[in-house]
Each structure stands twice: as structure tokens, then as C-alpha cells.
Design a protein around this motif. Sequence first.
Motif, PDB file in Angstrom:
ATOM      1  N   ALA A 160       0.810  -1.212   0.000  1.00 47.40           N
ATOM      2  CA  ALA A 160       0.000   0.000   0.000  1.00 47.40           C
ATOM      3  C   ALA A 160       0.846   1.267   0.000  1.00 47.40           C
ATOM      4  CB  ALA A 160      -0.928   0.003   1.216  1.00 47.40           C
ATOM      5  N   ALA A 161       2.119   1.147   0.362  1.00 47.49           N
ATOM      6  CA  ALA A 161       2.999   2.313   0.471  1.00 47.49           C
ATOM      7  C   ALA A 161       3.990   2.410  -0.681  1.00 47.49           C
ATOM      8  CB  ALA A 161       3.755   2.257   1.795  1.00 47.49           C
ATOM      9  N   THR A 162       3.909   1.494  -1.652  1.00 48.27           N
ATOM     10  CA  THR A 162       4.822   1.468  -2.786  1.00 48.27           C
ATOM     11  C   THR A 162       4.019   1.206  -4.059  1.00 48.27           C
ATOM     12  OG1 THR A 162       5.234  -0.898  -2.397  1.00 48.27           O
ATOM     13  CG2 THR A 162       6.808   0.667  -1.431  1.00 48.27           C
ATOM     14  N   THR A 163       4.706   1.275  -5.212  1.00 46.00           N
ATOM     15  CA  THR A 163       4.002   1.096  -6.486  1.00 46.00           C
ATOM     16  C   THR A 163       4.619   0.058  -7.408  1.00 46.00           C
ATOM     17  OG1 THR A 163       5.292   2.913  -7.471  1.00 46.00           O
ATOM     18  CG2 THR A 163       3.140   3.470  -6.495  1.00 46.00           C
ATOM     19  N   HIS A 164       5.930  -0.171  -7.330  1.00 49.11           N
ATOM     20  CA  HIS A 164       6.609  -1.022  -8.301  1.00 49.11           C
ATOM     21  C   HIS A 164       7.421  -2.166  -7.691  1.00 49.11           C
ATOM     22  CE1 HIS A 164       5.682   2.315 -11.009  1.00 49.11           C
ATOM     23  NE2 HIS A 164       6.019   1.540 -12.032  1.00 49.11           N
ATOM     24  N   ILE A 165       7.985  -1.963  -6.528  1.00 51.57           N
ATOM     25  CA  ILE A 165       8.935  -2.934  -5.974  1.00 51.57           C
ATOM     26  C   ILE A 165       8.257  -4.281  -5.764  1.00 51.57           C
ATOM     27  CG2 ILE A 165       8.503  -2.316  -3.536  1.00 51.57           C
ATOM     28  CD1 ILE A 165      12.001  -2.893  -4.971  1.00 51.57           C
ATOM     29  N   GLY A 166       8.943  -5.376  -6.174  1.00 48.57           N
ATOM     30  CA  GLY A 166       8.441  -6.715  -5.938  1.00 48.57           C
ATOM     31  C   GLY A 166       8.421  -7.046  -4.458  1.00 48.57           C
ATOM     32  N   LEU A 167       7.551  -7.997  -4.080  1.00 50.30           N
ATOM     33  CA  LEU A 167       7.305  -8.311  -2.666  1.00 50.30           C
ATOM     34  C   LEU A 167       7.367  -9.821  -2.482  1.00 50.30           C
ATOM     35  CD1 LEU A 167       4.162  -6.002  -2.459  1.00 50.30           C
ATOM     36  CD2 LEU A 167       6.464  -5.391  -1.635  1.00 50.30           C
ATOM     37  N   ILE A 168       8.494 -10.319  -1.979  1.00 52.23           N
ATOM     38  CA  ILE A 168       8.714 -11.755  -1.851  1.00 52.23           C
ATOM     39  C   ILE A 168       8.689 -12.139  -0.370  1.00 52.23           C
ATOM     40  CG2 ILE A 168      10.272 -13.687  -2.344  1.00 52.23           C
ATOM     41  CD1 ILE A 168      11.472 -11.987  -4.601  1.00 52.23           C
ATOM     42  N   ALA A 169       7.813 -13.071  -0.031  1.00 52.40           N
ATOM     43  CA  ALA A 169       7.674 -13.526   1.358  1.00 52.40           C
ATOM     44  C   ALA A 169       7.981 -15.011   1.448  1.00 52.40           C
ATOM     45  CB  ALA A 169       6.257 -13.254   1.861  1.00 52.40           C
TER      46      ALA A 169
END
Length: 451
Positions: A91-100
Motif C-alpha cells: 500500500a505504500a509502494t508502487t513497483h517494488i516486488g514483494l517476496i515472502a
Amino acid sequence: MSNNNSATPRRQLHLNVNILHSGFVPSAWRLPESDPWAFADIQHYIRTARIAEAAKLDAIFLADNAAIVDQIHFRPITALEPTILLACVAAATTHIGLIATASTSYNEPYNIARRFSTLDHVSNGRAGWNMVTTADLPSARNFGLDTTPDHTKRYARASEFADIVKALWDSWEDDAFIGDKASGSFIDPTKVHAIAHRGEHFAVQGPLNLPRAPQGHPVLVQAGASADGRELASRHAEAVFSASQSFEESLAYARALKTRAAELGRGPDAVKVLAGLTTIVGGTEAEARRRRDELVDLIPWDYSLTRIAGTLGITPDRLKLDERLPDNLPLPGNGNGNHTFFNAVVAAGRTHGYTVRQLIRELAGGGGHRVIVGTPEQIADDIEHWFKGGAADGFNLMPDALPHGLQDFVDGVVPILQKRGLFRTEYEGRTLRDHLGLARPGGRVAQRLAA
């Protein structure tokens, strides 16, 4: 005359940042500029993600544990559940990938498929799942077990787990949603399919209870140096985090992994190898080494001995600070423990003949990832050598301290890589697949046509 539009795209360096609470070095939280509470502060992760996004990095990555596996009297731990945390970061970013990270040992396929599909939806296609099998005893005990499940059985479960998750992600066809107010047609039920899986470890009926994710499949990530881990990665992973200590070791690993993936019909470029890399940046090499030494000297030696002994699967009393590693060390737990970091630590110690004290210093108090201590130019040279030589497609960065260690890398190293034409200056797409140059899986229709 050749048509430039048909030319093979230039190979692109990939950079992730592993947000290890206050930083890779165990003492990072003690620095004057660090916040000891950062490990449980969502704003810390958002700040770090925004630095990474401003530099056009591919993704942020979050490790995870199902138990307290570190020495909490001294070091921050992995505390916040990563998919919930990354939903906040999305919700606070637009492009960066998010790997969990999520374990196949102590989850169920339906829950994981739903959780990561949800993250992909709320982030508009930026999710990745780091698929792990969990080897530590404290985690096993948190799920009603007295022993760690057998290594081979963990990986057999993981492979079936991955098959089910991908089938659930494909259980909705891309055009199943209609939402036609005039006709009253909401979903085309002929395009939503049960998977009716009955296997050795799981029985899952399906379908998933939400439409197909923006990326088709969230990106599948894996890390594992054992034979079982490499086979799992070859079959399922689209990016692999490795812990090689040398160029030659990483090159052999990457070649073997890509060859096996090609043998399985996935193509030679189906898997990106992202080598773990800790960076300690200084204006001069001497300045960087002073920073490394100051950080290591802030770590109690008994903490470091206990940590490295745990990685090696032995008791701390077997290690003497001013002697080399013991000879003939077996794999932890008779092969049932973590192979990746055991092999990395042993390789670092044996290759250079380090004493335990020297090994701890060279690993910056860490658990096995390669550490570069130097100027931005030296670090960029090393990255370029590994990348151009085929030893890695990119790196999973673990700055010494966060967020300032990442800022040092972004300010010093990234512009050099960009100037050399190795790294992007702008995002060319919005999804994690776009960043990594991975195709979107075709889904059930494409599978039927291929059959």
C-alpha cells in the motif's frame, strides 16, 4: 540488414534486498543511527522498501521462521508475519516486488495459494513466494512434533505442495469473471475448476475462492543447496537464492540448475540464480574494513560461537576461536538439517584456512553468506564479474545495517552499475515478472492447447 526489433534482449542484472530486521550483521541494531525496535516496526520496512524502489531494485525479500531460532538475549529476530507485512508495504509502494517466505512443512497448500494470490491482487502483480522446507527442531515442536521431519520426506511433501498451489492458482481461467450488470452474469462457472487432488501428502478439492492472480502465478522462489533442494528448484522455482562462497562454486551451481530445468522441459533461462551478498561499503577499503571490524567487535564472541556451531550442527565447546574448524564435520542432524548454510560456512573456512575467529570476522558474524567489504567501485567490479561470467543472474543483497547500509549501496554502487549498462535506470513494467523478465504462465486454456 538486421532488424533491431528482433534482436535478443540484453541480459539484465537483478537486485533484491533481503530486509533482515536491523541488518545482516547481528550487532547492527547497536549502531547510533539504528532503531532497536525496527524488527517489529512496519515503518522500518516501508522506509527500506521505498529506498529500494527509488533505486529501481527488483524486489524486497522477507525471510521467516516458525519459532524463535536465534539468541534473543542479543539479536533481533524475524517477528512479523511476512505476507501481512508485505500487504502493508504494497500500500505504500508502487513497483517494488514483494517476496515472502512460507514453509511447506507447517502450512497447507490451500492456505498458501490463497494468501499469495491475495498478495498478488492487492499489490497489482508484485508478489513472490519463497518456498522453504523447515529444518529446525523448535519449529517442529511448535506444530506438535518431537523431531524434525526427514529431509527427503520434507522435499517430497514440498514438491507435491507446489504442484497443488500452482493448480489452485490455475483453477480459475483468466476470463472467468464476467460482472455483467445487464444480464446478471457474475462468474462463468464453466471456467472455474476443481483440482480434485489426491496424493501422498494432501487431498485438496479446490477450486481457489478468488480469481486468477494478476501475474497468473505469483513468482515462485526457492533456496536449497542439497540434491533434493536443487531438484525442487529445477522443477518449480523461477528464481533461486544461493549461498555460494566462490565464483567457481556459484557458476557450477547455476549451470547445473539451469541444465536440469532444461531437461525438465522448462528451457535454459527459466530460473534466475540470485546469489546472497552482504555488502559493507566505505569511501576507502580501509574505511569499509574498519566499519566491518567495529560491527563484529560489537558482537559477543559467545553469541558468534553459538551461532556458527548451530549452523554446523555441533555444540559450541567443539569450536576454539584460534583454531580451524574441526575435521570431518558431518551434515547437521545426520543430513536432516540445513545443508545450504552448513556447506557455505565449511567452504569459507576450509578454502581460506581460517581460524574460527577469522571465519567469524570474514562472515561479519553471519551464518554463511558471502561478504564484500570495500568501496562502491570494488563492489560493482565484483558484481559485474559474477554477472558477466554467468555465476549469477543477480544478487539477493543483505546490507550490513538497515536502512542506512542499503542507502550506502544505492548511493554508491547502483550508479556505477547503471553507468556500465548493467542495471536499469527506470522500471520497464509494473509486476515482479516484468522486473525479472519472466513470462506469465498461460493457465488452464494454454495447458489444454499444449496437451
